[in-house]
Design a protein around this motif. Structure first.
Motif, mmCIF file in Angstrom:
data_model
loop_
_atom_site.group_PDB
_atom_site.id
_atom_site.type_symbol
_atom_site.label_atom_id
_atom_site.label_comp_id
_atom_site.label_asym_id
_atom_site.label_seq_id
_atom_site.Cartn_x
_atom_site.Cartn_y
_atom_site.Cartn_z
ATOM 1 N N ASP A 80 0.837 -1.207 0.000
ATOM 2 C CA ASP A 80 0.000 0.000 0.000
ATOM 3 C C ASP A 80 0.874 1.259 0.000
ATOM 4 O O ASP A 80 0.602 2.227 -0.738
ATOM 5 N N LEU A 81 1.935 1.239 0.825
ATOM 6 C CA LEU A 81 2.831 2.401 0.892
ATOM 7 C C LEU A 81 3.570 2.600 -0.423
ATOM 8 O O LEU A 81 3.752 3.747 -0.882
ATOM 9 N N GLU A 82 4.001 1.486 -1.058
ATOM 10 C CA GLU A 82 4.678 1.603 -2.354
ATOM 11 C C GLU A 82 3.746 2.209 -3.394
ATOM 12 O O GLU A 82 4.142 3.040 -4.200
ATOM 13 N N ALA A 83 2.480 1.753 -3.363
ATOM 14 C CA ALA A 83 1.504 2.283 -4.338
ATOM 15 C C ALA A 83 1.290 3.770 -4.112
ATOM 16 O O ALA A 83 1.245 4.558 -5.064
ATOM 17 N N LYS A 84 1.159 4.151 -2.802
ATOM 18 C CA LYS A 84 0.974 5.574 -2.494
ATOM 19 C C LYS A 84 2.181 6.382 -2.939
ATOM 20 O O LYS A 84 2.056 7.476 -3.472
ATOM 21 N N LEU A 85 3.360 5.832 -2.719
ATOM 22 C CA LEU A 85 4.591 6.526 -3.076
ATOM 23 C C LEU A 85 4.665 6.720 -4.587
ATOM 24 O O LEU A 85 5.051 7.785 -5.059
#
Length: 171
Positions: free
Chosen positions: A148-153
Motif C-alpha cells: 500500500d505504501l509503495e503504491a501511495k509513493l
C-alpha cells in the motif's frame, strides 16, 4: 483296685501301610504323636515307644513300666527325591521367567520415558509452530502495508513529476 493295662503304645506320625503292618506285627497299638496335647488324659499302658510325649514318659517312670527307645533312620525315597528335583527345576524356571519379566518391565519403563520425552518435544514444537504462524500472519500484514505504501509513493511521485513539468512549462 485299678487294673494295670498291658497295652504297648507306639507314637508316630508315619502311618504308611508298611509301617503300620510292621509295628502292629510287633504287638504295638499305634497313636499319632502330633495329636497329643498337654491337657489330654493319659492312656494306661505298660510300654511306650517311638516319638513318645513327655507326659507318657513320666507316667511310665511312675509305674516302673518299660520304655522302649528306637533309633530311626530317615532316608529320602526315590519318589521324594523326584519331587524335590521337580520343585527345584520349577523354582529355577520361575526365577528365569522372573528375570525375563524384570527386563521387560525395564524396557517398558525406558519406552515410557522415551514416549514422555517425545511428547514433551512434540508439545514444544507445537508451541513454536503456533508462534511462527503468528509471526507469518504479522509478516503478511506488514507486506500488505508495504505494498500500500509503495503504491501511495508511486502515485505521489507521479503527481510530483506532473507538477514539476507543469511548473517548468509555466516558466
Amino acid at each position: 483296685m485299678k487294673k494295670e493295662s498291658n497295652k504297648r503304645l507306639y507314637f508316630t506320625d508315619d502311618f504308611s501301610p508298611e509301617n503300620v503292618a510292621k509295628l502292629q506285627g510287633e504287638g504295638y497299638i499305634l497313636r499319632k504323636a502330633s495329636a497329643y496335647h498337654e491337657a489330654d488324659t493319659l492312656e494306661p499302658c505298660s510300654e511306650v515307644a517311638g516319638d513318645v510325649p513327655k507326659a507318657y514318659l513320666d507316667l511310665i517312670k511312675r509305674n516302673n513300666s518299660n520304655i522302649v527307645t528306637i533309633e530311626a533312620k530317615v532316608g529320602i525315597t526315590p519318589e521324594l527325591q523326584q519331587t524335590i528335583d521337580d520343585a527345584k527345576a520349577e523354582c529355577e524356571k520361575v526365577i528365569a521367567e522372573n528375570e525375563v519379566l524384570k527386563k521387560q518391565v525395564e524396557a517398558y519403563q525406558q519406552t515410557e520415558l522415551r514416549n514422555s520425552e517425545l511428547l514433551s518435544e512434540n508439545s514444544r514444537l507445537s508451541d513454536a509452530l503456533v508462534k511462527l504462524n503468528g509471526v507469518l500472519v504479522e509478516r503478511n500484514a506488514l507486506a500488505g502495508q508495504v505494498k500500500d505504501l509503495e503504491a501511495k509513493l508511486k502515485k505521489q511521485t507521479a503527481t510530483e513529476v506532473k507538477a514539476a513539468k507543469t511548473a517548468e512549462a509555466k516558466e
